[in-house]
Design an enzyme around this catalytic site. Sequence first.
Site, PDB file in Angstrom:
ATOM      1  N   ASP A   2       0.879  -1.161   0.000  1.00  0.00           N
ATOM      2  CA  ASP A   2       0.000   0.000   0.000  1.00  0.00           C
ATOM      3  C   ASP A   2       0.926   1.224   0.000  1.00  0.00           C
ATOM      4  O   ASP A   2       2.084   1.121   0.395  1.00  0.00           O
ATOM      5  CB  ASP A   2      -0.834  -0.065   1.283  1.00  0.00           C
ATOM      6  CG  ASP A   2      -1.431   1.268   1.665  1.00  0.00           C
ATOM      7  OD1 ASP A   2      -2.115   1.854   0.828  1.00  0.00           O
ATOM      8  OD2 ASP A   2      -1.189   1.708   2.809  1.00  0.00           O
ATOM      9  N   ASP A 189      -1.421  -0.924   5.990  1.00  0.00           N
ATOM     10  CA  ASP A 189      -1.697  -0.377   7.321  1.00  0.00           C
ATOM     11  C   ASP A 189      -3.154   0.005   7.542  1.00  0.00           C
ATOM     12  O   ASP A 189      -3.587   0.191   8.668  1.00  0.00           O
ATOM     13  CB  ASP A 189      -0.832   0.876   7.550  1.00  0.00           C
ATOM     14  CG  ASP A 189      -1.302   2.036   6.695  1.00  0.00           C
ATOM     15  OD1 ASP A 189      -1.653   1.800   5.520  1.00  0.00           O
ATOM     16  OD2 ASP A 189      -1.352   3.168   7.204  1.00  0.00           O
ATOM     17  N   ASP A 193      -6.890  -1.837   3.524  1.00  0.00           N
ATOM     18  CA  ASP A 193      -5.947  -2.898   3.149  1.00  0.00           C
ATOM     19  C   ASP A 193      -6.345  -4.251   3.727  1.00  0.00           C
ATOM     20  O   ASP A 193      -5.795  -5.279   3.330  1.00  0.00           O
ATOM     21  CB  ASP A 193      -4.534  -2.567   3.647  1.00  0.00           C
ATOM     22  CG  ASP A 193      -4.018  -1.278   3.042  1.00  0.00           C
ATOM     23  OD1 ASP A 193      -4.237  -1.088   1.832  1.00  0.00           O
ATOM     24  OD2 ASP A 193      -3.413  -0.475   3.775  1.00  0.00           O
TER      25      ASP A 193
HETATM   26  P1  ADP Z   1      -4.269   4.498   0.070  1.00  0.00           P
HETATM   27  O1  ADP Z   1      -4.782   3.312  -0.690  1.00  0.00           O
HETATM   28  O2  ADP Z   1      -3.131   5.155  -0.660  1.00  0.00           O
HETATM   29  O3  ADP Z   1      -3.909   4.164   1.492  1.00  0.00           O
HETATM   30  P2  ADP Z   1      -6.949   5.501   0.589  1.00  0.00           P
HETATM   31  O4  ADP Z   1      -7.568   4.329  -0.074  1.00  0.00           O
HETATM   32  O5  ADP Z   1      -7.048   5.617   2.045  1.00  0.00           O
HETATM   33  O6  ADP Z   1      -5.406   5.628   0.111  1.00  0.00           O
HETATM   34  O7  ADP Z   1      -7.580   6.787  -0.076  1.00  0.00           O
HETATM   35  C1  ADP Z   1      -7.709   6.849  -1.461  1.00  0.00           C
HETATM   36  C2  ADP Z   1      -8.289   8.164  -1.905  1.00  0.00           C
HETATM   37  O8  ADP Z   1      -9.657   8.272  -1.466  1.00  0.00           O
HETATM   38  C3  ADP Z   1      -7.583   9.369  -1.308  1.00  0.00           C
HETATM   39  O9  ADP Z   1      -6.484   9.765  -2.078  1.00  0.00           O
HETATM   40  C4  ADP Z   1      -8.710  10.395  -1.326  1.00  0.00           C
HETATM   41  O10 ADP Z   1      -8.828  10.979  -2.600  1.00  0.00           O
HETATM   42  C5  ADP Z   1      -9.948   9.580  -1.055  1.00  0.00           C
HETATM   43  N1  ADP Z   1     -10.346   9.566   0.370  1.00  0.00           N
HETATM   44  C6  ADP Z   1     -10.405   8.499   1.192  1.00  0.00           C
HETATM   45  N2  ADP Z   1     -10.851   8.837   2.429  1.00  0.00           N
HETATM   46  C7  ADP Z   1     -11.040  10.170   2.395  1.00  0.00           C
HETATM   47  C8  ADP Z   1     -11.481  11.132   3.347  1.00  0.00           C
HETATM   48  N3  ADP Z   1     -11.807  10.835   4.601  1.00  0.00           N
HETATM   49  N4  ADP Z   1     -11.542  12.411   2.942  1.00  0.00           N
HETATM   50  C9  ADP Z   1     -11.208  12.755   1.679  1.00  0.00           C
HETATM   51  N5  ADP Z   1     -10.797  11.910   0.754  1.00  0.00           N
HETATM   52  C10 ADP Z   1     -10.717  10.629   1.079  1.00  0.00           C
HETATM   53 MG    MG Z   2      -2.570   3.149   3.787  1.00  0.00          MG
END
Ligand code: ADP
Ligand code: MG
Length: 295
Positions: A2, A189, A193
Amino acid sequence: FDKTGTLTEGRMEVIKTKATGKYSADELLQLAASVEKESTHPLARAIVRFAERKEIALIPTKDVKVVPGQGVSALVNGREIKVGSSKFVSANSNEKVNLTVVYISVDSTVSGFIEFVDSIKKDTIAAINELKQRGIRCVMLTGDRSEVAESFGEIFGITEVHAEVLPGEKAGIISRYQDRGEIVAMVGDGINDAPALTQADVGIALGTGTDIAMESGDIVLVKGDLAGVVRTAILAEATFKKIKQNLFWAFIYNVIAIPLAFLGLLHPVIAEGAMALSSINVVWNSNRLRKTHLF
Ligand code: ADP
Ligand code: MG
């Protein structure tokens, strides 16, 4: 891997808010922060922190819906506010910058976006390098925009990048690799995931992450550092080598001694001694694992 919170610190900081519609940047920030105070996502916390620093008061919200890996929506003063990925707010993602961006829409009209920076964990690049040298293919999965994912990938030395992946899709991508005969370890994390950690042959959760990730992982790296992933790989390889060596030592005594015993060429007392010796051999050999040089 991730990306956010795993390869990067995940401690997002707002750089700026950009208004593209009739609301000012501060108004948008106020709306976004009011909605995001219900979420524990690193982006959400960064927005709320930024608003606090600018002494912007939050507005009460109703019907808050947190959609993992996408964003948050809520009613603020009767208007529907959505804060999240371009898919989530149906925005055209044409920002050229290699920054994480969150869009804000008011009653379905995209009104602006917020830009963030994240820092890279200090051992990420060295860890990826070492894994690649050990013949392990490194792949990144992220919910973030592809521009951001690509530029981080370039820094990390990861060429296989899956971006704008929804939480449910991470597990699907892993099973596609498995269908092609790959053995997959997933390092993550977040809440998003968890299904992927379960799907992978080995789920490696970071101890700095969410409880659900740690529940789903087979291995938890308590300190949340990526050197732990390399150590895991080295230790796993060394253990497997030991298993093979031990099987050899367990069998070789029998392969030699049983025919001799059949032929009446081996005294039972010597046979008994050899049996014990083979066990001692295996235990002593296993014990040498402690000398394995870890990363
Ligand atoms: P990663 O897979 O890199 O850990 P996430 O899946 O947590 O990232 O988030 C993916 C995308 O979804 C973020 O880049 C954002 O655009 C959007 N996103 C997720 N949760 C939120 C939130 N609470 N507020 C705003 N945007 C969010
Ligand atoms: Mg993450």
